[in-house]
Motif scaffolding. Sequence first.
Motif, PDB file in Angstrom:
ATOM      1  N   LEU A   1     -21.268  -0.174  -1.731  1.00 42.70           N
ATOM      2  CA  LEU A   1     -19.844   0.135  -1.708  1.00 42.70           C
ATOM      3  C   LEU A   1     -19.496   1.013  -0.521  1.00 42.70           C
ATOM      4  N   LEU A   2     -20.297   2.032  -0.256  1.00 42.84           N
ATOM      5  CA  LEU A   2     -20.050   2.915   0.882  1.00 42.84           C
ATOM      6  C   LEU A   2     -20.158   2.169   2.200  1.00 42.84           C
ATOM      7  N   ILE A   3     -21.132   1.309   2.340  1.00 41.29           N
ATOM      8  CA  ILE A   3     -21.281   0.516   3.560  1.00 41.29           C
ATOM      9  C   ILE A   3     -20.078  -0.405   3.728  1.00 41.29           C
ATOM     10  N   THR A   4     -19.633  -1.048   2.655  1.00 44.15           N
ATOM     11  CA  THR A   4     -18.474  -1.928   2.711  1.00 44.15           C
ATOM     12  C   THR A   4     -17.229  -1.155   3.124  1.00 44.15           C
ATOM     13  N   LEU A   5     -17.039   0.029   2.579  1.00 40.78           N
ATOM     14  CA  LEU A   5     -15.880   0.836   2.945  1.00 40.78           C
ATOM     15  C   LEU A   5     -15.934   1.238   4.412  1.00 40.78           C
ATOM     16  N   GLN A   6     -17.107   1.588   4.909  1.00 37.36           N
ATOM     17  CA  GLN A   6     -17.235   1.960   6.312  1.00 37.36           C
ATOM     18  C   GLN A   6     -16.980   0.761   7.213  1.00 37.36           C
ATOM     19  N   LEU A   7     -17.526  -0.397   6.863  1.00 38.15           N
ATOM     20  CA  LEU A   7     -17.321  -1.586   7.676  1.00 38.15           C
ATOM     21  C   LEU A   7     -15.870  -2.028   7.634  1.00 38.15           C
ATOM     22  N   GLY A   8     -15.191  -1.811   6.527  1.00 38.04           N
ATOM     23  CA  GLY A   8     -13.804  -2.219   6.375  1.00 38.04           C
ATOM     24  C   GLY A   8     -12.851  -1.446   7.259  1.00 38.04           C
ATOM     25  N   THR A   9     -13.270  -0.310   7.801  1.00 35.53           N
ATOM     26  CA  THR A   9     -12.382   0.477   8.628  1.00 35.53           C
ATOM     27  C   THR A   9     -12.533   0.161  10.113  1.00 35.53           C
ATOM     28  N   ALA A  10     -13.440  -0.714  10.486  1.00 33.12           N
ATOM     29  CA  ALA A  10     -13.641  -1.048  11.892  1.00 33.12           C
ATOM     30  C   ALA A  10     -12.509  -1.944  12.396  1.00 33.12           C
ATOM     31  N   LEU A  11     -12.212  -1.811  13.680  1.00 26.90           N
ATOM     32  CA  LEU A  11     -11.183  -2.616  14.322  1.00 26.90           C
ATOM     33  C   LEU A  11     -11.612  -4.073  14.350  1.00 26.90           C
ATOM     34  N   GLU A  12     -10.690  -4.956  13.993  1.00 21.74           N
ATOM     35  CA  GLU A  12     -10.986  -6.385  13.987  1.00 21.74           C
ATOM     36  C   GLU A  12      -9.923  -7.117  14.789  1.00 21.74           C
ATOM     37  N   PHE A  13     -10.362  -7.881  15.772  1.00 21.98           N
ATOM     38  CA  PHE A  13      -9.464  -8.714  16.568  1.00 21.98           C
ATOM     39  C   PHE A  13      -9.392 -10.078  15.894  1.00 21.98           C
ATOM     40  N   LEU A  14      -8.183 -10.527  15.580  1.00 29.56           N
ATOM     41  CA  LEU A  14      -8.010 -11.773  14.840  1.00 29.56           C
ATOM     42  C   LEU A  14      -7.440 -12.870  15.728  1.00 29.56           C
TER      43      LEU A  14
ATOM     44  N   THR B   1     -13.456   1.250  18.577  1.00 29.20           N
ATOM     45  CA  THR B   1     -13.514   0.106  17.668  1.00 29.20           C
ATOM     46  C   THR B   1     -14.062   0.455  16.285  1.00 29.20           C
ATOM     47  N   THR B   2     -14.429   1.729  16.063  1.00 30.82           N
ATOM     48  CA  THR B   2     -14.828   2.135  14.714  1.00 30.82           C
ATOM     49  C   THR B   2     -13.614   2.497  13.874  1.00 30.82           C
ATOM     50  N   LYS B   3     -12.445   2.600  14.493  1.00 32.93           N
ATOM     51  CA  LYS B   3     -11.191   2.902  13.791  1.00 32.93           C
ATOM     52  C   LYS B   3     -10.484   1.595  13.430  1.00 32.93           C
ATOM     53  N   PRO B   4      -9.586   1.602  12.454  1.00 26.08           N
ATOM     54  CA  PRO B   4      -8.894   0.372  12.056  1.00 26.08           C
ATOM     55  C   PRO B   4      -7.816  -0.074  13.045  1.00 26.08           C
ATOM     56  N   GLU B   5      -7.360   0.833  13.922  1.00 21.97           N
ATOM     57  CA  GLU B   5      -6.334   0.508  14.912  1.00 21.97           C
ATOM     58  C   GLU B   5      -6.760   1.067  16.270  1.00 21.97           C
ATOM     59  N   CYS B   6      -6.355   0.380  17.302  1.00 23.02           N
ATOM     60  CA  CYS B   6      -6.584   0.870  18.659  1.00 23.02           C
ATOM     61  C   CYS B   6      -5.444   1.842  18.981  1.00 23.02           C
ATOM     62  N   LEU B   7      -5.782   3.053  19.400  1.00 22.24           N
ATOM     63  CA  LEU B   7      -4.766   4.061  19.683  1.00 22.24           C
ATOM     64  C   LEU B   7      -4.281   3.916  21.125  1.00 22.24           C
TER      65      LEU B   7
END
Length: 150
Positions: free
Chosen positions: A11-24, A43-49
């Motif tokens: 669960l912790l790994i999934t939560l950490q991976l879920g916050t990474a930036l994803e280009f769609l 790219t470890t954040k959910p949005e590019c600042l």
Amino acid sequence: MFTFCVLISSLLITLQLGTALEFLDCGSKTGKFTQVTIEGCDTTKPECLLRRNTNVSISIDFALAETASAVKTVVHGKVLGIEMPFPLSNPDACLNSGLRCPLENNEAYRYMATLPVLKSYPKVSVLVKWELKDQNSVDIVCVEIPAKIL
């Protein structure tokens, strides 16, 4: 107990991976992007600042399935479901962007550009839609980039 520990770790790994930036992919037709790089983007954040009153460099590596005699760049920001154009000083992707037109099928390319983040832009989360269109206005590549303007 072991099963519980494995479950919590997963669960912790999934939560950490879920916050990474994803280009769609947002509708690429004749090409496929293989890598997107944005200068200064964590790219470890959910949005590019994206900081206002700066320029942001982007590169898009892509493979092409069909020949393109011309390539045009179109960039929009989607805020609250409404697309607004981002002005580019050079929308012709065949000039000063690393591409030399015509582009041949079954080849790999790297497109490079600079996007001005104007001071007049509001401080909001935005979905940046970056398109490379061919001579028939068909999307070669379409990439969505989750971003936040600061």
